[in-house]
Design a protein around this motif. Structure first.
Motif, PDB file in Angstrom:
ATOM      1  N   ILE A  72      78.488 -11.229  60.428  1.00 42.92           N
ATOM      2  CA  ILE A  72      79.459 -12.239  60.864  1.00 42.92           C
ATOM      3  C   ILE A  72      80.453 -12.562  59.749  1.00 42.92           C
ATOM      4  O   ILE A  72      81.671 -12.614  59.976  1.00 42.92           O
ATOM      5  N   ASN A  73      79.946 -12.786  58.543  1.00 40.49           N
ATOM      6  CA  ASN A  73      80.847 -13.106  57.427  1.00 40.49           C
ATOM      7  C   ASN A  73      81.809 -11.960  57.141  1.00 40.49           C
ATOM      8  O   ASN A  73      82.972 -12.184  56.777  1.00 40.49           O
ATOM      9  N   SER A  74      81.330 -10.737  57.297  1.00 39.96           N
ATOM     10  CA  SER A  74      82.197  -9.570  57.085  1.00 39.96           C
ATOM     11  C   SER A  74      83.303  -9.530  58.129  1.00 39.96           C
ATOM     12  O   SER A  74      84.468  -9.238  57.815  1.00 39.96           O
ATOM     13  N   ILE A  75      82.950  -9.810  59.372  1.00 44.26           N
ATOM     14  CA  ILE A  75      83.941  -9.840  60.450  1.00 44.26           C
ATOM     15  C   ILE A  75      85.000 -10.910  60.169  1.00 44.26           C
ATOM     16  O   ILE A  75      86.208 -10.670  60.309  1.00 44.26           O
ATOM     17  N   LEU A  76      84.548 -12.082  59.751  1.00 33.83           N
ATOM     18  CA  LEU A  76      85.492 -13.166  59.457  1.00 33.83           C
ATOM     19  C   LEU A  76      86.396 -12.810  58.275  1.00 33.83           C
ATOM     20  O   LEU A  76      87.594 -13.124  58.280  1.00 33.83           O
ATOM     21  N   SER A  77      85.834 -12.144  57.272  1.00 33.72           N
ATOM     22  CA  SER A  77      86.642 -11.710  56.126  1.00 33.72           C
ATOM     23  C   SER A  77      87.692 -10.694  56.557  1.00 33.72           C
ATOM     24  O   SER A  77      88.859 -10.759  56.142  1.00 33.72           O
ATOM     25  N   LEU A  78      87.290  -9.753  57.397  1.00 32.19           N
ATOM     26  CA  LEU A  78      88.236  -8.760  57.900  1.00 32.19           C
ATOM     27  C   LEU A  78      89.324  -9.422  58.742  1.00 32.19           C
ATOM     28  O   LEU A  78      90.482  -8.998  58.722  1.00 32.19           O
ATOM     29  N   GLY A  79      88.956 -10.473  59.465  1.00 32.27           N
ATOM     30  CA  GLY A  79      89.948 -11.211  60.244  1.00 32.27           C
ATOM     31  C   GLY A  79      90.995 -11.859  59.351  1.00 32.27           C
ATOM     32  O   GLY A  79      92.200 -11.821  59.647  1.00 32.27           O
ATOM     33  N   ILE A  99      90.519  -2.597  63.901  1.00 34.81           N
ATOM     34  CA  ILE A  99      89.593  -1.585  64.420  1.00 34.81           C
ATOM     35  C   ILE A  99      88.206  -1.767  63.812  1.00 34.81           C
ATOM     36  O   ILE A  99      87.186  -1.645  64.503  1.00 34.81           O
ATOM     37  N   ALA A 100      88.171  -2.086  62.520  1.00 36.17           N
ATOM     38  CA  ALA A 100      86.881  -2.320  61.859  1.00 36.17           C
ATOM     39  C   ALA A 100      86.132  -3.468  62.525  1.00 36.17           C
ATOM     40  O   ALA A 100      84.915  -3.389  62.751  1.00 36.17           O
ATOM     41  N   ILE A 101      86.850  -4.522  62.871  1.00 39.68           N
ATOM     42  CA  ILE A 101      86.222  -5.672  63.539  1.00 39.68           C
ATOM     43  C   ILE A 101      85.652  -5.253  64.891  1.00 39.68           C
ATOM     44  O   ILE A 101      84.521  -5.599  65.246  1.00 39.68           O
TER      45      ILE A 101
END
Length: 297
Positions: A72-79, A99-101
């Motif tokens: 989740i934190n990785s997704i938010l960082s990518l956002g 795309i990564a998300i």
């Protein structure tokens, strides 16, 4: 918190995930996010993309090990990085982060990480809503495919709430492109909604199937209003398919919803169904090409 350089952060990120150490993974993620943001600020797009890929790789490993908070934190960082890339006019970095998300959302769904997959869908939709005017045909279809992948993967794992999130997001894209009279993109979204709907029916997801039918109906109404005949026809075909499946699975609510929705398209006519099938097949081929380019299995 100690800030790591890029090489250290990449190594720590992967080793921490391998060892199941959330705290070290968070430290590495924080460092990588800051490094990527700095690259974007310094107009070093290629370097930023390299770090985005490193974040994605670590997050994929975390999702596969069912480390949901790291995912989740990785997704938010990518956002955050996607928004910064867009603000700085870096379309390539924006695309790679988005795309990564989406791919992380799919992996999260495959591993039954409900919160992770829902956060991915929500984050993708936020990116879409922030920069709707930047999306060309390929990007629209790419986003649509990412939501479809999250939705179908969630359906296979029995997570109806995630399916609902994906359907809602995909439906919003469909309505947006229909309102702009973008027929190919509209038909594309409808084909993908139908695909999710079929899986929803197979898994006896009455609410998700109803939601899918309602999204198709909304897109169809706009299509009729805008004179998008092919899209209106696809709405009719998709709703009929889903209505039949709902009846076969004795999903009473969605069966009624689909039947009522079909009434909006009873005046839709076509002269050459074979020609329409061929046109829709061309769109499906385009979807497969774009999906392959995104390296989504």
């Amino acid at each position: 918190m100690i800030t790591l350089n890029e090489a250290e952060a990449v190594e720590v990120n992967l080793s921490a995930v391998d060892e199941g150490d959330e705290n070290r993974a968070f430290q590495a993620l924080d460092s990588l996010t800051g490094i990527a943001a700095d690259f974007l600020s310094e107009n070093e797009e290629a370097d930023a993309e390299r770090v985005i890929l490193s974040i994605e790789n670590g997050a994929q490993a975390a999702a596969e090990k069912e480390m949901e908070l790291v995912t989740i934190n990785s997704i938010l960082s990518l956002g955050k990085l996607a928004r910064k890339a867009a603000d700085n006019g870096f379309e390539s970095a924006l695309g790679k982060a988005s795309i990564a998300i989406g791919k992380l959302g799919k992996t999260a769904a495959v591993h039954s990480l409900e919160a992770g997959s829902k956060v991915a869908a929500t984050t993708l939709m936020e990116i879409w809503n922030f920069f709707p005017e930047q999306w060309d045909q390929e990007k629209v279809i790419s986003f649509s495919l990412l939501f479809k992948e999250i939705g179908t993967s969630a359906a296979r794992q029995g997570m109806e709430d995630v399916v609902l999130s994906a359907v809602t997001c995909l439906g919003e894209i469909g309505k947006k492109v229909a309102a702009k009279s973008l027929e190919l993109e509209t038909v594309s979204s409808l084909l993908l909604l139908e695909e999710i709907g079929k899986l929803a029916a197979e898994n006896y997801f009455d609410e998700a199937l109803s939601s899918t039918a309602l999204s198709i109906e909304d897109i169809g109404k706009l299509s009729v209003k805008k004179g998008l005949n092919d899209a209106a026809l696809q709405c009719q075909w998709a709703l009929e398919t889903l209505r039949v499946q709902a009846e076969e699975k004795v999903l009473n609510n969605s069966s009624i919803v689909a039947e009522v929705a079909l009434d909006n398209f009873k005046d839709v006519s076509y002269t050459d169904s074979e020609e329409k099938v061929e046109k829709f097949q061309v769109i499906k081929t385009l979807q497969k090409k774009i999906q392959s380019n995104m390296k989504i299995q």
